[in-house]
Write a protein that holds these residues in place. Structure first.
Motif, PDB file in Angstrom:
ATOM      1  N   GLY A   8       0.928  -1.293  -0.081  1.00 36.06           N
ATOM      2  CA  GLY A   8      -0.042   0.012  -0.127  1.00 36.06           C
ATOM      3  C   GLY A   8       0.995   1.392   0.031  1.00 36.06           C
ATOM      4  N   GLY A   9       1.980   1.124   0.690  1.00 39.94           N
ATOM      5  CA  GLY A   9       3.017   2.435   0.625  1.00 39.94           C
ATOM      6  C   GLY A   9       3.354   2.660  -0.368  1.00 39.94           C
ATOM      7  N   LEU A  54       0.655   4.291  -2.583  1.00 39.56           N
ATOM      8  CA  LEU A  54       0.641   5.586  -2.292  1.00 39.56           C
ATOM      9  C   LEU A  54       1.621   6.596  -2.384  1.00 39.56           C
ATOM     10  N   GLY A 108       1.194   7.964  -5.789  1.00 42.68           N
ATOM     11  CA  GLY A 108       0.007   9.059  -6.106  1.00 42.68           C
ATOM     12  C   GLY A 108       0.451  10.287  -5.317  1.00 42.68           C
ATOM     13  N   PHE A 109       1.366  10.353  -4.076  1.00 40.60           N
ATOM     14  CA  PHE A 109       1.366  11.388  -3.312  1.00 40.60           C
ATOM     15  C   PHE A 109       2.609  12.254  -4.103  1.00 40.60           C
TER      16      PHE A 109
END
Length: 146
Positions: free
Chosen positions: A69-70, A73, A76-77
């Motif tokens: 997930g990181g 993420l 996208g971050f």
């Protein structure tokens, strides 16, 4: 006839080397205790091993999920941060916009890391059920020896 002849005295003492069913003497209780304690210790160790194994397995699964997930993420971050820098660069110098966005992200990241470190405390690996069970066994043994 005397009373002694009418009712012969029968002893229920077992012969040497033979145990009676309800041997409640101190020796009998100690003999029973020495037979049951190794089995109890073996069961407690098996419970502790299963509990620690379960904790490690859950921690591995959680770490893999967080890592995956990181990674998503992070992609996208980074795009969101680039758009924030681009939007601020319309109002101020691009280097200053990048510095402001970077500073805010670093502060937020430090807060998140410190909060995450608290979740990896050693107490989460403590075999609570085994400790509780051993304490109950200890109290039971104390109750029988008192």
């Amino acid at each position: 006839m005397s009373e002694a002849r009418k009712t012969p005295h029968v002893t229920s003492t077992p012969e040497p080397g033979m145990r009676s069913e309800n041997d409640t003497s101190v020796g009998g209780l100690l003999r029973q205790l020495t037979q049951e304690v190794p089995a109890l210790i073996t069961k407690e160790l098996a419970l502790a091993k299963a509990e620690v194994s379960e904790s490690v397995r859950a921690t591995k699964a959680g770490a893999a999920s967080v890592a995956t997930g990181g990674a998503v993420l992070l992609g996208g971050f980074i795009v969101l941060l680039m758009s924030a820098v681009y939007g601020l660069s319309k109002v101020m110098e691009p280097w200053l916009a990048a510095l402001i966005v970077g500073g805010v992200v670093v502060v937020i990241g430090l807060i998140m890391v410190s909060a995450g470190k608290k979740k990896f405390e050693a107490s989460s690996f403590k075999p609570e059920r085994t400790i509780h069970s051993v304490n109950k066994d200890k109290e039971a043994v104390r109750g029988h020896t008192s």
